[in-house]
Design an enzyme around this catalytic site. Structure first.
Site, PDB file in Angstrom:
ATOM      1  N   LYS A   9     -31.737 -57.555  44.083  1.00  0.00           N
ATOM      2  CA  LYS A   9     -31.744 -59.009  43.941  1.00  0.00           C
ATOM      3  C   LYS A   9     -32.751 -59.647  44.899  1.00  0.00           C
ATOM      4  O   LYS A   9     -33.284 -58.980  45.798  1.00  0.00           O
ATOM      5  CB  LYS A   9     -30.318 -59.540  44.193  1.00  0.00           C
ATOM      6  CG  LYS A   9     -29.283 -59.056  43.161  1.00  0.00           C
ATOM      7  CD  LYS A   9     -27.927 -59.696  43.431  1.00  0.00           C
ATOM      8  CE  LYS A   9     -26.871 -59.236  42.449  1.00  0.00           C
ATOM      9  NZ  LYS A   9     -25.570 -59.918  42.679  1.00  0.00           N
ATOM     10  N   TYR A  49     -25.987 -62.575  32.787  1.00  0.00           N
ATOM     11  CA  TYR A  49     -24.694 -62.916  33.390  1.00  0.00           C
ATOM     12  C   TYR A  49     -23.800 -63.698  32.414  1.00  0.00           C
ATOM     13  O   TYR A  49     -22.943 -64.468  32.847  1.00  0.00           O
ATOM     14  CB  TYR A  49     -24.909 -63.720  34.674  1.00  0.00           C
ATOM     15  CG  TYR A  49     -25.316 -62.871  35.868  1.00  0.00           C
ATOM     16  CD1 TYR A  49     -24.545 -61.782  36.276  1.00  0.00           C
ATOM     17  CD2 TYR A  49     -26.458 -63.160  36.608  1.00  0.00           C
ATOM     18  CE1 TYR A  49     -24.896 -61.004  37.373  1.00  0.00           C
ATOM     19  CE2 TYR A  49     -26.821 -62.384  37.709  1.00  0.00           C
ATOM     20  CZ  TYR A  49     -26.036 -61.315  38.085  1.00  0.00           C
ATOM     21  OH  TYR A  49     -26.382 -60.554  39.181  1.00  0.00           O
ATOM     22  N   PHE A  57     -18.821 -70.000  40.138  1.00  0.00           N
ATOM     23  CA  PHE A  57     -20.026 -69.556  40.853  1.00  0.00           C
ATOM     24  C   PHE A  57     -21.218 -69.340  39.931  1.00  0.00           C
ATOM     25  O   PHE A  57     -22.296 -68.953  40.391  1.00  0.00           O
ATOM     26  CB  PHE A  57     -19.729 -68.258  41.632  1.00  0.00           C
ATOM     27  CG  PHE A  57     -19.244 -67.105  40.785  1.00  0.00           C
ATOM     28  CD1 PHE A  57     -20.145 -66.271  40.130  1.00  0.00           C
ATOM     29  CD2 PHE A  57     -17.885 -66.852  40.643  1.00  0.00           C
ATOM     30  CE1 PHE A  57     -19.712 -65.210  39.347  1.00  0.00           C
ATOM     31  CE2 PHE A  57     -17.440 -65.796  39.870  1.00  0.00           C
ATOM     32  CZ  PHE A  57     -18.354 -64.967  39.217  1.00  0.00           C
ATOM     33  N   ARG A  85     -21.950 -47.818  41.130  1.00  0.00           N
ATOM     34  CA  ARG A  85     -20.945 -48.806  41.572  1.00  0.00           C
ATOM     35  C   ARG A  85     -20.351 -48.403  42.915  1.00  0.00           C
ATOM     36  O   ARG A  85     -20.139 -49.238  43.795  1.00  0.00           O
ATOM     37  CB  ARG A  85     -19.815 -48.948  40.527  1.00  0.00           C
ATOM     38  CG  ARG A  85     -20.223 -49.531  39.191  1.00  0.00           C
ATOM     39  CD  ARG A  85     -20.636 -50.960  39.231  1.00  0.00           C
ATOM     40  NE  ARG A  85     -19.570 -51.878  39.599  1.00  0.00           N
ATOM     41  CZ  ARG A  85     -19.686 -53.211  39.576  1.00  0.00           C
ATOM     42  NH1 ARG A  85     -20.832 -53.774  39.212  1.00  0.00           N
ATOM     43  NH2 ARG A  85     -18.697 -54.000  39.936  1.00  0.00           N
ATOM     44  N   THR A  91     -17.938 -55.990  45.488  1.00  0.00           N
ATOM     45  CA  THR A  91     -18.756 -57.176  45.208  1.00  0.00           C
ATOM     46  C   THR A  91     -18.942 -58.038  46.456  1.00  0.00           C
ATOM     47  O   THR A  91     -20.022 -58.575  46.691  1.00  0.00           O
ATOM     48  CB  THR A  91     -18.102 -58.021  44.090  1.00  0.00           C
ATOM     49  OG1 THR A  91     -17.962 -57.201  42.930  1.00  0.00           O
ATOM     50  CG2 THR A  91     -18.929 -59.237  43.753  1.00  0.00           C
ATOM     51  N   ARG A 102     -23.842 -52.636  50.015  1.00  0.00           N
ATOM     52  CA  ARG A 102     -23.361 -53.969  50.382  1.00  0.00           C
ATOM     53  C   ARG A 102     -22.631 -53.950  51.715  1.00  0.00           C
ATOM     54  O   ARG A 102     -22.712 -54.891  52.502  1.00  0.00           O
ATOM     55  CB  ARG A 102     -22.466 -54.519  49.269  1.00  0.00           C
ATOM     56  CG  ARG A 102     -23.252 -54.894  48.002  1.00  0.00           C
ATOM     57  CD  ARG A 102     -22.345 -55.027  46.809  1.00  0.00           C
ATOM     58  NE  ARG A 102     -22.992 -55.687  45.666  1.00  0.00           N
ATOM     59  CZ  ARG A 102     -22.432 -55.779  44.469  1.00  0.00           C
ATOM     60  NH1 ARG A 102     -21.227 -55.246  44.253  1.00  0.00           N
ATOM     61  NH2 ARG A 102     -23.060 -56.389  43.488  1.00  0.00           N
ATOM     62  N   ASN A 112     -25.473 -60.390  47.813  1.00  0.00           N
ATOM     63  CA  ASN A 112     -24.960 -59.019  47.951  1.00  0.00           C
ATOM     64  C   ASN A 112     -25.965 -57.969  47.475  1.00  0.00           C
ATOM     65  O   ASN A 112     -25.597 -56.841  47.163  1.00  0.00           O
ATOM     66  CB  ASN A 112     -23.599 -58.878  47.268  1.00  0.00           C
ATOM     67  CG  ASN A 112     -23.654 -59.192  45.786  1.00  0.00           C
ATOM     68  OD1 ASN A 112     -24.733 -59.426  45.224  1.00  0.00           O
ATOM     69  ND2 ASN A 112     -22.500 -59.185  45.142  1.00  0.00           N
ATOM     70  N   HIS A 115     -27.425 -55.392  41.969  1.00  0.00           N
ATOM     71  CA  HIS A 115     -26.603 -55.399  40.757  1.00  0.00           C
ATOM     72  C   HIS A 115     -26.591 -53.996  40.179  1.00  0.00           C
ATOM     73  O   HIS A 115     -27.611 -53.307  40.191  1.00  0.00           O
ATOM     74  CB  HIS A 115     -27.185 -56.348  39.700  1.00  0.00           C
ATOM     75  CG  HIS A 115     -26.593 -56.137  38.333  1.00  0.00           C
ATOM     76  ND1 HIS A 115     -25.419 -56.748  37.936  1.00  0.00           N
ATOM     77  CD2 HIS A 115     -26.974 -55.327  37.303  1.00  0.00           C
ATOM     78  CE1 HIS A 115     -25.121 -56.328  36.706  1.00  0.00           C
ATOM     79  NE2 HIS A 115     -26.043 -55.470  36.300  1.00  0.00           N
ATOM     80  N   GLU A 126     -27.552 -54.376  29.043  1.00  0.00           N
ATOM     81  CA  GLU A 126     -28.385 -54.899  30.135  1.00  0.00           C
ATOM     82  C   GLU A 126     -29.776 -54.255  30.138  1.00  0.00           C
ATOM     83  O   GLU A 126     -30.777 -54.935  30.379  1.00  0.00           O
ATOM     84  CB  GLU A 126     -27.692 -54.660  31.476  1.00  0.00           C
ATOM     85  CG  GLU A 126     -26.424 -55.488  31.638  1.00  0.00           C
ATOM     86  CD  GLU A 126     -25.655 -55.165  32.912  1.00  0.00           C
ATOM     87  OE1 GLU A 126     -24.634 -55.828  33.159  1.00  0.00           O
ATOM     88  OE2 GLU A 126     -26.070 -54.256  33.663  1.00  0.00           O
TER      89      GLU A 126
HETATM   90  P1  IDP Z   1     -20.621 -57.262  40.607  1.00  0.00           P
HETATM   91  O1  IDP Z   1     -22.016 -57.706  40.956  1.00  0.00           O
HETATM   92  O2  IDP Z   1     -19.994 -56.471  41.733  1.00  0.00           O
HETATM   93  O3  IDP Z   1     -20.507 -56.571  39.274  1.00  0.00           O
HETATM   94  P2  IDP Z   1     -19.428 -59.563  39.303  1.00  0.00           P
HETATM   95  O4  IDP Z   1     -17.972 -59.880  39.336  1.00  0.00           O
HETATM   96  O5  IDP Z   1     -20.008 -59.039  38.040  1.00  0.00           O
HETATM   97  O6  IDP Z   1     -19.741 -58.592  40.534  1.00  0.00           O
HETATM   98  O7  IDP Z   1     -20.189 -60.906  39.718  1.00  0.00           O
HETATM   99  C1  IDP Z   1     -21.587 -61.012  39.548  1.00  0.00           C
HETATM  100  C2  IDP Z   1     -22.170 -61.602  40.794  1.00  0.00           C
HETATM  101  O8  IDP Z   1     -21.700 -62.935  40.942  1.00  0.00           O
HETATM  102  C3  IDP Z   1     -21.763 -60.903  42.089  1.00  0.00           C
HETATM  103  O9  IDP Z   1     -22.586 -59.796  42.402  1.00  0.00           O
HETATM  104  C4  IDP Z   1     -21.887 -62.004  43.118  1.00  0.00           C
HETATM  105  O10 IDP Z   1     -23.228 -62.136  43.566  1.00  0.00           O
HETATM  106  C5  IDP Z   1     -21.517 -63.231  42.319  1.00  0.00           C
HETATM  107  N1  IDP Z   1     -20.104 -63.573  42.523  1.00  0.00           N
HETATM  108  C6  IDP Z   1     -19.038 -62.950  41.993  1.00  0.00           C
HETATM  109  N2  IDP Z   1     -17.888 -63.517  42.384  1.00  0.00           N
HETATM  110  C7  IDP Z   1     -18.254 -64.547  43.193  1.00  0.00           C
HETATM  111  C8  IDP Z   1     -17.509 -65.536  43.903  1.00  0.00           C
HETATM  112  O11 IDP Z   1     -16.282 -65.570  43.893  1.00  0.00           O
HETATM  113  N3  IDP Z   1     -18.244 -66.434  44.628  1.00  0.00           N
HETATM  114  C9  IDP Z   1     -19.617 -66.406  44.666  1.00  0.00           C
HETATM  115  N4  IDP Z   1     -20.339 -65.499  44.005  1.00  0.00           N
HETATM  116  C10 IDP Z   1     -19.675 -64.580  43.272  1.00  0.00           C
HETATM  117 MG    MG Z   2     -20.879 -57.287  37.375  1.00  0.00          MG
END
Ligand code: IDP
Ligand code: MG
Length: 148
Positions: A9, A49, A57, A85, A91, A102, A112, A115, A126
Site C-alpha cells: 500500500k 474494495y 471506513f 494472510r 488487519t 503488520r 497497515n 493487502h 482481484e
Molecule cells: P484485510 O486488509 O486484513 O483483509 P479488511 O477487513 O478486508 O482487512 O479491510 C480492508 C482494509 O480496510 C484494511 O486492510 C484496513 O486498512 C481497512 N480497515 C478495515 N477495518 C477498518 C476499521 O475498522 N477502521 C479503519 N480501517 C479499517
Molecule cells: Mg480484506
C-alpha cells in the site's frame, strides 16, 4: 498452484519497505509471477474494495489507497492465500503478532502496509482487476524441487 494478489500500500512504498515486504514472502518460498507499480484510481479502488462499500471506513480506505503509488504482485505457491494472510498478520497492526509484516512495521489499522487476498475466489477476482492474462508469467525455478 494457488495464486494471491498482494498490494504494498502507499505507506509501504512511501516508507521504503517494498524490498523488505517482498523479501519476507520470497523467503517463504512463494514465487512472483506478476508485478507492477501503479497509482490506483477511484474506480479501481471502488471495485477492489467493493465488499467494504457502505462501511464507516470505506471513504478513508479509498482515499488512502489512491493517495500515492502502490506495488501490485501476484504470488504463486501451495496455500499461497493462507500463507500470505499469516505472514501479513491481523488487519489491526496493534493486534498483529511480532514476526508478521503488520506486527513488525505498522501501528494503525488505516496504515497497515499490505493487502493480501482473503480467499481463493477473491484472489482470482482481484488478480483480474490488476493484471491481464498476458502479464502473468509461467516459469520454472530449480529451487522448487527443494520447496515442494
Ligand atoms: P484485510 O486488509 O486484513 O483483509 P479488511 O477487513 O478486508 O482487512 O479491510 C480492508 C482494509 O480496510 C484494511 O486492510 C484496513 O486498512 C481497512 N480497515 C478495515 N477495518 C477498518 C476499521 O475498522 N477502521 C479503519 N480501517 C479499517
Ligand atoms: Mg480484506
Amino acid at each position: 498452484m494457488e495464486r494471491s494478489l498482494v498490494l504494498i500500500k502507499p505507506d509501504g512504498v512511501q516508507r521504503g519497505l517494498v524490498g523488505r515486504i517482498i523479501s519476507r514472502l520470497e523467503q517463504k518460498g512463494l514465487k512472483i509471477v506478476a508485478m507492477k507499480m501503479l497509482h490506483i484510481d477511484k474506480d479501481l479502488a471502488g471495485r477492489h474494495y467493493a465488499i467494504h462499500r457502505g462501511k464507516p471506513f470505506f471513504d478513508d480506505l479509498v482515499d488512502f489507497i489512491t493517495s500515492s503509488p502502490v506495488i501490485a504482485i501476484v504470488f504463486q505457491g501451495k496455500n499461497a492465500v493462507e500463507i500470505i494472510r499469516q505472514s501479513m498478520g491481523d488487519t489491526d497492526p496493534a493486534r498483529a503478532r511480532s514476526g508478521t509484516i503488520r506486527g513488525d512495521f505498522g501501528v494503525d489499522i488505516g496504515h497497515n502496509l499490505v493487502h493480501g487476498s482473503d480467499s481463493v475466489e477473491n484472489s482470482s477476482r482481484e488478480i483480474d482487476l490488476f493484471f491481464s492474462a498476458q502479464e502473468i508469467l509461467s516459469y520454472d525455478r530449480d529451487l522448487d524441487t527443494w520447496i515442494y
